[in-house]
Scaffold this active site. Structure first.
Site, short mmCIF file in Angstrom:
data_model
loop_
_atom_site.label_atom_id
_atom_site.label_comp_id
_atom_site.label_asym_id
_atom_site.label_seq_id
_atom_site.Cartn_x
_atom_site.Cartn_y
_atom_site.Cartn_z
N ASN A 6 -6.76 -72.89 41.97
CA ASN A 6 -6.12 -71.75 42.62
C ASN A 6 -6.19 -71.90 44.13
OD1 ASN A 6 -5.45 -70.34 40.21
ND2 ASN A 6 -7.58 -69.73 40.00
N CYS A 7 -5.44 -71.05 44.82
CA CYS A 7 -5.35 -71.03 46.27
C CYS A 7 -6.75 -71.05 46.88
CB CYS A 7 -4.59 -69.78 46.72
SG CYS A 7 -4.32 -69.68 48.48
N PRO A 8 -6.99 -71.87 47.85
CA PRO A 8 -6.07 -72.72 48.61
C PRO A 8 -6.03 -74.18 48.13
CG PRO A 8 -8.12 -72.66 49.78
CD PRO A 8 -8.31 -71.81 48.52
#
Length: 85
Positions: free
Chosen positions: A17-19
């Site tokens: 997931n982000c980032p």
């Protein structure tokens, strides 16, 4: 799957997931030669806007295309990034 591009390398960031998809994409494009294309395979829906935004604001890379597929009942996002310099 896109056949428009001669894909040099595929980066699998599924489950991240982000980032992290952006971080891993940046690292992978650093090792590409000018004109080479990186395919990024992600499962994070935010990768569509995150990677597009990164490519739009980063010198030396160009977002060629983005696709959304479904594999095994899960959405998979494919991004095609070309190194331009």
């Amino acid at each position: 799957m896109s056949t428009e591009f001669d894909i040099t390398e595929t980066l699998d960031v599924q489950g991240l997931n982000c980032p992290m998809p952006v971080v891993k994409t940046k690292q992978a494009t650093d090792s590409l030669a000018e004109g080479e294309v990186l395919e990024v395979v992600a499962t994070d829906p935010g990768s569509m806007s995150d990677l597009k935004g990164w490519a739009d604001t980063t010198d030396g890379v160009e977002m060629l295309d983005q696709e959304e597929d479904e594999e095994g009942g899960e959405a998979v996002y494919r991004h095609f990034v070309r190194k331009t310099e």
